[in-house]
Write a protein that holds these residues in place. Structure first.
Motif, PDB file in Angstrom:
ATOM      1  N   VAL A 169     -14.701  67.629  64.757  1.00  0.00           N
ATOM      2  CA  VAL A 169     -14.040  66.473  64.167  1.00  0.00           C
ATOM      3  C   VAL A 169     -13.811  65.456  65.275  1.00  0.00           C
ATOM      4  O   VAL A 169     -13.229  65.783  66.309  1.00  0.00           O
ATOM      5  CB  VAL A 169     -12.689  66.851  63.519  1.00  0.00           C
ATOM      6  N   ALA A 170     -14.259  64.234  65.091  1.00  0.00           N
ATOM      7  CA  ALA A 170     -14.115  63.211  66.124  1.00  0.00           C
ATOM      8  C   ALA A 170     -12.663  62.792  66.245  1.00  0.00           C
ATOM      9  O   ALA A 170     -11.994  62.552  65.239  1.00  0.00           O
ATOM     10  CB  ALA A 170     -14.983  62.010  65.793  1.00  0.00           C
ATOM     11  N   LYS A 171     -12.154  62.717  67.491  1.00  0.00           N
ATOM     12  CA  LYS A 171     -10.804  62.213  67.715  1.00  0.00           C
ATOM     13  C   LYS A 171     -10.806  60.703  67.503  1.00  0.00           C
ATOM     14  O   LYS A 171     -11.734  60.013  67.919  1.00  0.00           O
ATOM     15  CB  LYS A 171     -10.331  62.534  69.138  1.00  0.00           C
ATOM     16  N   PRO A 172      -9.777  60.163  66.848  1.00  0.00           N
ATOM     17  CA  PRO A 172      -9.758  58.720  66.605  1.00  0.00           C
ATOM     18  C   PRO A 172      -9.621  57.922  67.895  1.00  0.00           C
ATOM     19  O   PRO A 172      -8.906  58.319  68.812  1.00  0.00           O
ATOM     20  CB  PRO A 172      -8.512  58.535  65.725  1.00  0.00           C
ATOM     21  N   VAL A 173     -10.334  56.824  67.963  1.00  0.00           N
ATOM     22  CA  VAL A 173     -10.248  55.914  69.106  1.00  0.00           C
ATOM     23  C   VAL A 173      -9.304  54.781  68.728  1.00  0.00           C
ATOM     24  O   VAL A 173      -9.498  54.137  67.700  1.00  0.00           O
ATOM     25  CB  VAL A 173     -11.632  55.347  69.476  1.00  0.00           C
ATOM     26  N   PRO A 174      -8.240  54.521  69.520  1.00  0.00           N
ATOM     27  CA  PRO A 174      -7.314  53.434  69.180  1.00  0.00           C
ATOM     28  C   PRO A 174      -8.057  52.107  69.050  1.00  0.00           C
ATOM     29  O   PRO A 174      -8.925  51.782  69.856  1.00  0.00           O
ATOM     30  CB  PRO A 174      -6.349  53.413  70.375  1.00  0.00           C
ATOM     31  N   SER A 175      -7.742  51.354  68.003  1.00  0.00           N
ATOM     32  CA  SER A 175      -8.410  50.076  67.799  1.00  0.00           C
ATOM     33  C   SER A 175      -7.936  49.065  68.837  1.00  0.00           C
ATOM     34  O   SER A 175      -6.797  49.104  69.300  1.00  0.00           O
ATOM     35  CB  SER A 175      -8.125  49.551  66.391  1.00  0.00           C
ATOM     36  N   THR A 176      -8.828  48.170  69.200  1.00  0.00           N
ATOM     37  CA  THR A 176      -8.502  47.101  70.139  1.00  0.00           C
ATOM     38  C   THR A 176      -8.736  45.764  69.460  1.00  0.00           C
ATOM     39  O   THR A 176      -9.743  45.571  68.781  1.00  0.00           O
ATOM     40  CB  THR A 176      -9.373  47.201  71.409  1.00  0.00           C
ATOM     41  N   VAL A 177      -7.784  44.873  69.612  1.00  0.00           N
ATOM     42  CA  VAL A 177      -7.866  43.557  68.982  1.00  0.00           C
ATOM     43  C   VAL A 177      -7.890  42.491  70.067  1.00  0.00           C
ATOM     44  O   VAL A 177      -7.153  42.584  71.053  1.00  0.00           O
ATOM     45  CB  VAL A 177      -6.674  43.332  68.023  1.00  0.00           C
ATOM     46  N   LEU A 178      -8.722  41.494  69.889  1.00  0.00           N
ATOM     47  CA  LEU A 178      -8.832  40.395  70.836  1.00  0.00           C
ATOM     48  C   LEU A 178      -7.876  39.278  70.409  1.00  0.00           C
ATOM     49  O   LEU A 178      -8.039  38.691  69.341  1.00  0.00           O
ATOM     50  CB  LEU A 178     -10.262  39.878  70.869  1.00  0.00           C
ATOM     51  N   VAL A 179      -6.856  39.016  71.225  1.00  0.00           N
ATOM     52  CA  VAL A 179      -5.918  37.922  70.973  1.00  0.00           C
ATOM     53  C   VAL A 179      -6.398  36.722  71.791  1.00  0.00           C
ATOM     54  O   VAL A 179      -6.571  36.822  72.997  1.00  0.00           O
ATOM     55  CB  VAL A 179      -4.484  38.306  71.379  1.00  0.00           C
ATOM     56  N   LYS A 180      -6.606  35.604  71.108  1.00  0.00           N
ATOM     57  CA  LYS A 180      -7.129  34.439  71.821  1.00  0.00           C
ATOM     58  C   LYS A 180      -6.596  33.164  71.185  1.00  0.00           C
ATOM     59  O   LYS A 180      -6.043  33.164  70.090  1.00  0.00           O
ATOM     60  CB  LYS A 180      -8.654  34.443  71.809  1.00  0.00           C
ATOM     61  N   GLY A 181      -6.758  32.061  71.891  1.00  0.00           N
ATOM     62  CA  GLY A 181      -6.276  30.781  71.382  1.00  0.00           C
ATOM     63  C   GLY A 181      -6.351  29.724  72.453  1.00  0.00           C
ATOM     64  O   GLY A 181      -7.077  29.852  73.450  1.00  0.00           O
TER      65      GLY A 181
END
Length: 226
Positions: A17-29
């Motif tokens: 069972v694959a361990k979940p990878v934490p999602s990464t979000v790009l904050v920009k502006g």
């Protein structure tokens, strides 16, 4: 030892069972001057609202004002933008766990001059109370730093509520919350004569009090340069 993120691990039945990878979000502006509408360099700090820990510190581009940083998704952050000659700008960012991998936030900076106003979006109080919550620590620290960097600066701290509750109750609550911020700053060494606290109750809404989201916008603390 822990398996590397994303590596398969054995389930109870023996199947990988694959361990979940934490999602990464790009904050920009983009950071811009409110008066001149041009891009500007600013120091930006991103802090975790849960414990006021510093997540990232970086600068916007001096010419375009653009910035970009990758952060873990599913968290709430306080973002502080600081530049010489400008009021500190406060943003509250709720980064989604899933969905879009980009989160855009443009900011226009107020000059540090008489009459300039900034909303402190990460000052939190207990419900129907003037008791400051622990998650306000980062914001309060930013106000102390602003006044220490500008020793001649005088500020008005103003409290605002939504329209729920009676007029008298809202007026008293807004005054008490503004005073709570003022007293905290005084306790951190800021001279009392540099701070004025006022309450406006529900008399100065920034949005109609017709939804929970708009009511949350109206429940706010502002700082104004005297």
């Amino acid at each position: 030892p822990e398996e590397p993120a994303g590596e398969p691990v054995a389930s109870a039945a023996g199947a990988p069972v694959a361990k979940p990878v934490p999602s990464t979000v790009l904050v920009k502006g983009k950071i811009m001057s409110l008066r001149y509408l041009n891009g500007m360099e600013a120091d930006i700090e991103l802090m975790d609202l849960d414990d006021a820990s510093l997540v990232a510190r970086f600068k916007s581009d001096a010419v375009t004002g653009e910035y970009m940083v990758a952060v873990p998704g599913g968290r709430e952050y306080a973002m502080y933008i600081k530049a010489n000659g400008h009021l500190v700008h406060s943003e509250r960012i709720e980064v989604p766990e899933n969905g879009s991998s980009n989160f855009n936030r443009d900011v226009r900076m107020e000059l540090l001059e008489s009459g300039s106003v900034s909303t402190m979006r990460n000052l939190f109080f207990a419900v129907n109370s003037a008791a400051l919550e622990e998650s306000s620590k980062a914001e309060l620290g930013q106000l102390v730093e602003l006044m220490q960097r500008n020793p001649s600066l005088r500020l008005e701290v103003s409290g605002h509520t939504d329209s729920d509750g009676g007029e008298e109750l809202n007026q008293k609550l807004s005054e008490a919350r503004a005073q709570a911020v003022r007293q905290h700053l005084i306790a951190q060494g800021i001279s009392a004569d540099r701070l004025v606290a006022v309450g406006h109750g529900a008399s100065k809404p920034v949005a109609p009090n017709d939804s929970e989201e708009n009511k949350a916008r109206n429940r706010r603390t502002e700082i104004a340069v005297l």
